[in-house]
Write an enzyme that holds these catalytic residues in place. Structure first.
Site, mmCIF file in Angstrom:
data_model
loop_
_atom_site.group_PDB
_atom_site.id
_atom_site.type_symbol
_atom_site.label_atom_id
_atom_site.label_comp_id
_atom_site.label_asym_id
_atom_site.label_seq_id
_atom_site.Cartn_x
_atom_site.Cartn_y
_atom_site.Cartn_z
ATOM 1 N N LYS B 79 0.860 -1.187 0.000
ATOM 2 C CA LYS B 79 0.000 0.000 0.000
ATOM 3 C C LYS B 79 0.895 1.236 0.000
ATOM 4 O O LYS B 79 1.929 1.257 0.680
ATOM 5 C CB LYS B 79 -0.893 -0.034 1.241
ATOM 6 C CG LYS B 79 -1.939 1.066 1.307
ATOM 7 C CD LYS B 79 -2.823 0.906 2.545
ATOM 8 C CE LYS B 79 -3.902 1.976 2.626
ATOM 9 N NZ LYS B 79 -4.778 1.794 3.806
ATOM 10 N N SER B 154 -9.726 1.776 2.919
ATOM 11 C CA SER B 154 -8.840 2.479 2.019
ATOM 12 C C SER B 154 -7.823 1.590 1.310
ATOM 13 O O SER B 154 -7.262 2.006 0.303
ATOM 14 C CB SER B 154 -8.077 3.545 2.807
ATOM 15 O OG SER B 154 -7.220 2.950 3.757
ATOM 16 N N SER B 178 -9.816 -0.365 7.195
ATOM 17 C CA SER B 178 -9.239 -0.238 5.852
ATOM 18 C C SER B 178 -8.575 -1.488 5.293
ATOM 19 O O SER B 178 -8.236 -1.517 4.112
ATOM 20 C CB SER B 178 -8.233 0.914 5.833
ATOM 21 O OG SER B 178 -8.898 2.144 5.787
#
Lengths: 487, 486
Positions: B79, B154, B178
């Site tokens: 990420k 996210s 997330s």
């Protein structure tokens, strides 16, 4: 009645002290003054995204030690908070500080004024925080707004600080000066900071207000910054008090603001208004777990605190029978106190030791521009020996001044100097007698006058004998012989 | 089966038997990226040169049988909020466009030491603010199961990349859900570890008291393997826990007999998709049939969790994001003629809508006069929420809930309505406020063929129990083996 006598001044000081840890408060970067800009930096003290603070235990140790030495109560539980504001010298846009749970509260210290009276000044709180970086504005006019470029040096960013906040209990600039020098003295004793105002390792802001004597409500307070020496603190407050009294007398409003001291112009200038006081949006720092202080830890540190200046002063007065003022000067720093004690003990003459150090030595250091007694070449044992030589009449007090000067310049032992320079006092009666005879013979007029009752002439004759003997004759013996011979 | 579709476990076996080389897996991964990422848009950047270099090193380690771990030679996606020295780390924000950190996050360092390979940086909601990955300043990632739908967020890029076999595993980060929420929406296994289990050093902070890095994988077993290397105390993170890391994958239990599963009655909310509820109850029955005990529990403060979260997390975020001021790095508006103007213009240009919304929210709740009413009160309620869970875990081993109330929603559907968007994290937020570990594992599909996630929670540092239960579940089901047709 003088205008100034109608008013009372209220002074509170906020003192920031850089701690002498090896590394910064939240990272492993060196904590050192004077390096090339931006050489002691890392992701942490640059506040780079993703970096996290790691609390340096050495800071806690020093803060607790300072708190204890200033008579504070040390918190059982303390924590860090974020103080949020924007400025280019603050790379995270928040300062890690302490808000509602400072490490130490409710302390006090005592100051001794010139007239010998003592006064206790309360300490509200002591907390730990990180220092910010340093800005350099490249400007020709001296105004920040005109700067083409501004540079930031982050070496100082993350240097550990303690902030010590006093109660608004000082009434005169002199008290503020003494409070500040006492703080410096105590913090140096416990070895947590070098307290160098010129290098910025001790910084002081003053809150000053005036009110009519007996008033219950304090006047509007003004904050003064940028005082970079102890004397300047006193001068700035003196100026500010005068300015405020004048304003009140002329019915002008005093604005709550921050003013900067300008040492060249000897006055303060308004910097910014504090009316819409900043909202720092304090909240607990989530990256650092709360600090728990055990009784054991407190006790351990307490034991490591040496005899403090005030205790030492009291002991010197008692043990060595010297005046409190002298004791105060001698104990202002540990090295001087130790120097005195050694000299006093070895010579067995504390009063003489104190006089020589307070008088000749400090004056000579001043003249030579020496800051610390450790820079002086004369060893305390040699000073003690010199006092011994005076005491056993090997040298006169006058010769001692010459010997002292030589010792100060060379660091040689006094007996060596006395021997090499032939400065031993003449105590041989025969030698002195012949000089006395010569002087009497050459000054018959003066002799007659003395006989006629004009005693003042005797001093002149003593001087002549001393001159004859190169100052080495024992003045007491010269005196006695002259009296005997003139009759 | 193509190498990119296999698990860490399967690939490791072939690697140590020297049937394949790390670069073979990487070839297969990048081939897949080339063919499908133009549709999914999971990657913000590929780190090919670095990856092949790491693959070579991993290959050498395996050839010399030198310090070979389960992860040696395994391609993992990251990420884009974890710092990797010298490589763009943008948090999907214009503010950090081109920003290359000078240091590497501890979690990534741990993987480098284990010999893993980094395939690239994955898309996310800007600064992890969001539940759909629509808040990325660069691109919207699509759900591989239906490209017109969001992958969740996210960590939407990470979930989509694992779901579409564009990496063998990925790292996500989880503040309010997330990792778990996108894992649920993309049919991936994603674990959010206990707060303090994995170092946050080098993870660009959102909500410092909530953030955790966690593994997103194809199976529970892979997840357990990956966490083993990620977790552990880190001197650089004072909130990382001094608790030993168990050998999660070797410790996995063969059965679940005697395990007590709690079902919180407060989680059966209005607005929950009936098909989601049905699938979760199906899973509960299966677990019960295999020896687990089911117990209804109550978590009375659940209702407040969302409100508390949207005070605490934005408050921390507003402070954490204040450093993006255009002074030292990142976007700077050079047209400004004074300092304040530079701050304003740079931040206006650098931040997206949701980021600005959260900064304003957080600034407001911390402001003088509001602090006690909002932030302080929220922290108190947070403690009550935690107490709820502490009490529950006196009686049960794990708590089981749906991961999200619905399956993946359409791109754009909730973008204009932040409050509805916030509701998609309703089941993940409460346990996060309590610092608990939780997983989302695939539990079936709705009639439209969209994945349904099952959340399993445990007491702090009891990740092993989560793995025991869900690994067993995966031995009895094959939901996690299903792949979208791309």
């Amino acid at each position: 009645m003088n205008a100034a006598d109608k008013y009372e001044t209220v002074i509170g000081l906020e003192v920031h002290v850089e701690l002498n840890t090896k590394t910064k408060i939240f990272c492993g970067c060196k904590n050192e003054f004077g390096a090339e800009p931006n050489t002691y930096i890392c992701p942490n003290c640059l506040g780079l995204p993703g970096s996290l603070p790691v609390f340096n235990e050495g800071v806690l140790y020093r803060a607790v030690k300072a708190g204890l030495a200033l008579g504070c109560t040390i918190a059982d539980k303390s924590k860090f908070d974020r103080k949020n504001y924007y400025y280019p010298d603050l790379p995270k846009a928040y300062q890690i500080s302490q808000y509602d749970m400072p490490i130490a509260v409710n302390g006090a210290l005592e100051i001794v004024k010139k007239d010998g009276t003592r006064k206790k000044i309360g300490i509200t709180r002591l907390h730990m925080e990180e220092d910010a970086g340093k800005l350099l504005h490249l400007t020709k006019s001296g105004q920040i707004g005109d700067a083409e470029e501004s540079l930031v040096d982050y070496n100082r960013g993350g240097v550990p600080l303690i902030e010590i906040v006093s109660e608004p209990e000082m009434k005169t600039p002199e008290e503020a000066y003494l409070y500040l020098t006492s703080i410096k003295s105590i913090l140096e004793y416990i070895d947590v900071s070098d307290c160098n105002m010129e290098e910025g390792s001790l910084r002081c802001d003053a809150n000053v207000s005036v009110m009519e004597k007996g008033a219950k409500q304090f006047g509007t307070k003004v904050e003064i910054k940028n005082m970079n020496s102890f004397k300047n603190v006193q001068k700035a407050i003196e100026y500010e008090v005068e300015r405020q009294i004048k304003a009140v007398e002329e019915k002008e409003a005093i604005i709550q603001e921050t003013r900067l001291w300008n040492p060249e112009k000897n006055r303060t200038f308004a910097m910014r208004s504090k009316e819409g006081s900043n909202d720092y949006r304090y909240f607990p720092e989530p990256d650092i777990p709360p600090i728990v202080i055990s009784e054991e830890y407190r006790q351990k540190i307490k034991k490591e605190i040496p005899e403090l200046p005030m205790q030492k002063t009291e002991r010197f007065v008692k043990e060595y029978a010297i005046p409190e003022y002298d004791a105060g000067v001698l104990t202002a720093d540990q090295a001087t106190a130790a120097y005195f004690e050694k000299t006093a003990k070895m010579s067995g003459e504390p009063k003489l030791a104190s006089n020589w150090i307070m008088g000749d030595l400090l004056a000579r250091m001043n003249a030579a521009g020496l800051q610390k007694i450790s820079e002086v070449k004369i060893l305390p044992e040699d000073l003690a020996k010199m006092i011994g030589l005076i005491k056993n009449a090997t040298i006169s007090g006058k010769i001692a001044k010459t010997v002292f000067e030589e010792m100060f310049n060379t660091g040689d032992a006094p007996d060596k100097i006395v021997k090499e320079k032939g400065l031993v006092q003449i105590t041989d009666t025969g030698a002195i007698e012949s000089a006395v005879d010569t002087v009497i013979a050459a000054n018959s007029k003066v002799v007659e006058e003395i006989k006629g009752g004009k005693a003042a002439g005797l001093g002149f004759l003593v001087g002549q004998v001393m001159k004859q003997t190169g100052g080495k004759a024992n003045p007491q013996m010269v005196n006695e012989l002259l009296r005997k011979k003139i009759g | 089966m193509e190498l990119n579709k296999q698990t860490i476990e399967q690939l490791h076996k072939q690697l140590i038997e020297k049937k394949i080389k790390p670069s073979d897996i990487l070839d297969s991964v990048y081939k897949r990226v080339e063919s499908v990422d133009s549709k999914v848009k999971a990657y913000l950047m590929l780190t090919k040169d670095l990856a092949y270099d790491m693959a070579k090193k991993a290959g050498d380690r395996i050839m010399k049988n030198d310090n070979v771990t389960d992860l040696t030679g395994i391609p993992i996606g990251i990420k884009d909020n974890m710092c990797l020295e010298g490589f763009n780390t943008t948090c999907a924000s214009k503010m950090l466009e081109g920003y290359k950190p000078p240091y590497t996050a501890t979690a990534l360092k741990n993987l480098i030491e284990a010999g893993a390979i980094f395939t690239g940086k994955l898309n996310m909601d800007e600064y992890a603010f969001g539940s759909s990955t629509e808040n990325s300043a660069y691109q919207t990632t699509c759900n591989p199961w239906d490209l017109s739908r969001v992958p969740g967020g996210s960590s939407g890029g990470s979930a989509a990349a694992v779901a579409a076999d564009m990496c063998v595993a990925a790292l996500g980060s989880d503040t309010g859900g997330s990792i778990k929420q996108p894992a649920g929406l993309c049919n991936v296994t994603g674990l959010r570890p206990t707060y303090g289990r994995v170092s946050r050093y080098g993870l660009i902070a959102f909500g410092s008291s909530l953030d955790q890095i966690g593994p997103m994988t194809k199976t529970v077993k892979d997840n357990a393997i990956l966490l083993k290397y990620l977790a552990g105390i880190d001197k650089k993170d004072s909130t990382s826990a001094p608790i030993d890391v168990p050998d999660y994958d070797s410790n996995l239990r063969k059965d679940i007999k005697g395990m007590v599963i709690g079902l919180p009655k407060e989680y059966m909310i209005d607005g929950m998709d009936k098909q989601v509820k049905a699938k979760i109850m199906e899973a509960v029955k299966l677990l019960e049939a295999n020896g687990a005990t089911i117990q209804e529990i109550s978590l009375p403060y659940t209702d407040y969790a969302l409100d508390v979260y949207y005070v605490v997390a934005p408050a921390e975020a507003s402070s954490n994001l204040a450093r993006f001021d255009g002074v030292q790095y990142g976007l700077r508006d050079t047209s400004a003629d004074n300092l304040i103007d530079m701050y304003k213009k740079s931040r206006r240009a650098g931040f997206g809508k949701e980021t600005k919304r959260r900064i304003m929210l957080g600034t407001y709740v911390l402001s003088s006069g509001y602090y006690d009413a909002y932030y302080k009160k929220a922290q108190k309620v947070r403690t009550l929420i935690k107490n709820d869970f502490d009490k529950a875990f006196e009686k049960v081993d794990v708590i089981l809930t749906p991961t999200s109330p619905t399956t993946a929603f359409k791109i754009g559907e909730k973008a204009a309505d932040p409050l509805t968007m916030y509701l998609s994290d309703i089941f993940t937020i409460a346990p996060n406020m309590a610092g608990l570990p939780g997983i989302s594992v695939p539990a079936g599909f709705d009639a439209a063929g969209l994945p349904i996630g099952m959340q399993v929670l445990a007491a702090p540092f009891a990740e092993q129990k989560i793995y025991d239960l869900t690994n067993f579940y995966q031995t009895k089901t094959d939901w996690h083996e299903k792949r979208a047709n791309l």
